[in-house]
Design an enzyme around this catalytic site. Sequence first.
Site, short mmCIF file in Angstrom:
data_model
loop_
_atom_site.label_atom_id
_atom_site.label_comp_id
_atom_site.label_asym_id
_atom_site.label_seq_id
_atom_site.Cartn_x
_atom_site.Cartn_y
_atom_site.Cartn_z
CG ASN A 198 -42.60 48.62 -3.06
OD1 ASN A 198 -42.64 48.02 -1.99
ND2 ASN A 198 -42.97 49.88 -3.19
CG ASP A 207 -46.25 48.14 3.20
OD1 ASP A 207 -46.03 49.14 2.48
OD2 ASP A 207 -47.32 47.49 3.14
CD GLU A 233 -40.93 56.71 -2.41
OE1 GLU A 233 -40.37 56.81 -3.52
OE2 GLU A 233 -42.16 56.53 -2.29
#
Length: 323
Positions: A198, A207, A233
């Site tokens: 990220n 994503d 996650e």
Amino acid sequence: MTDRASRENERLPYVLLVEDSQTTTALLSKYLAGSYRLLHAKDGADAWDMLERNPDIELVITDINMPRLTGHQLLVKIRKSDEPRFRNLPVIVMTTTDDNVDRNLAFLNGANDFITKPIDEAELQARVNVHYKLAHTIRELEASRRQLAEQATTDPLTRLKNRRAFFENGTKQMAIARRYGTDLSILVADLDHFKRINDTHGHQAGDEALVHIARVLSRMTRTEDTVARIGGEEFAILLPDTNRLGAAVLAERIRTAIERDHFAVGEQALPLTVSIGVASHAVELVDTIDQLLNIADQRLYLAKKHGRNRICVNNEGKSTYAS
């Protein structure tokens, strides 16, 4: 028939007429033409075959006295069928004015309505219209209910089951395992270094990585397994009739598949790995799905502690595997 008329006819709802009289069939076809597409069966046996083969039939009009399979017998088959689409299928029965016995029996067998012979055109059209619209509304409501139920148990990003669905299915499977002494295992998998993905590549890349993992998990599991996203996650897999060895083998196959799978952000290859914790009901002797999940979760973090990209099947870490 012009192309336009043909297209309009294609959009008309299907009505199945079950009648062995050619005269009555011709008359009803004339009365309903323009509003419905009429399919014809000469007896109940033909009608049942057509109903099984044609899911587009939205209403049935049937006579009572016919060869091979009567209207009563056809009604019974429709109402006792396990097919959900038959549950609210409207069935209108044709009877004579003084035939109260057949009328009452048809009602008990699940008929929605009756029309009397000789058939009045206005009455026929009115009754067919009312029951078609009612059934159509019921189908729309059921479809909406199913959609809402699916949304309530589905993770919107990965389209896997969500935490709620996992625990609902897990509670049922745990009850079965305890009652019948069958095997039940859980895998908990966590995407390694997710925050780094990220931070380096952006949340969209994160994503996409989660969706990629979800596809691998779905591809490698059985229909009877429950694959869910239970955290940011973190994924969990419920494995009915699977012992610890079977669960460990699957966990290692999943770990290897994800490690070897190609995943890229734009033109840049991005290696993905997961850590997996394994817990089995027969070994842990727990009473609830929460307890079993907690054990698998503890082993997941043990796998993380030992370097990630590995599986862990016990609390000592001695059965921890990696490439």
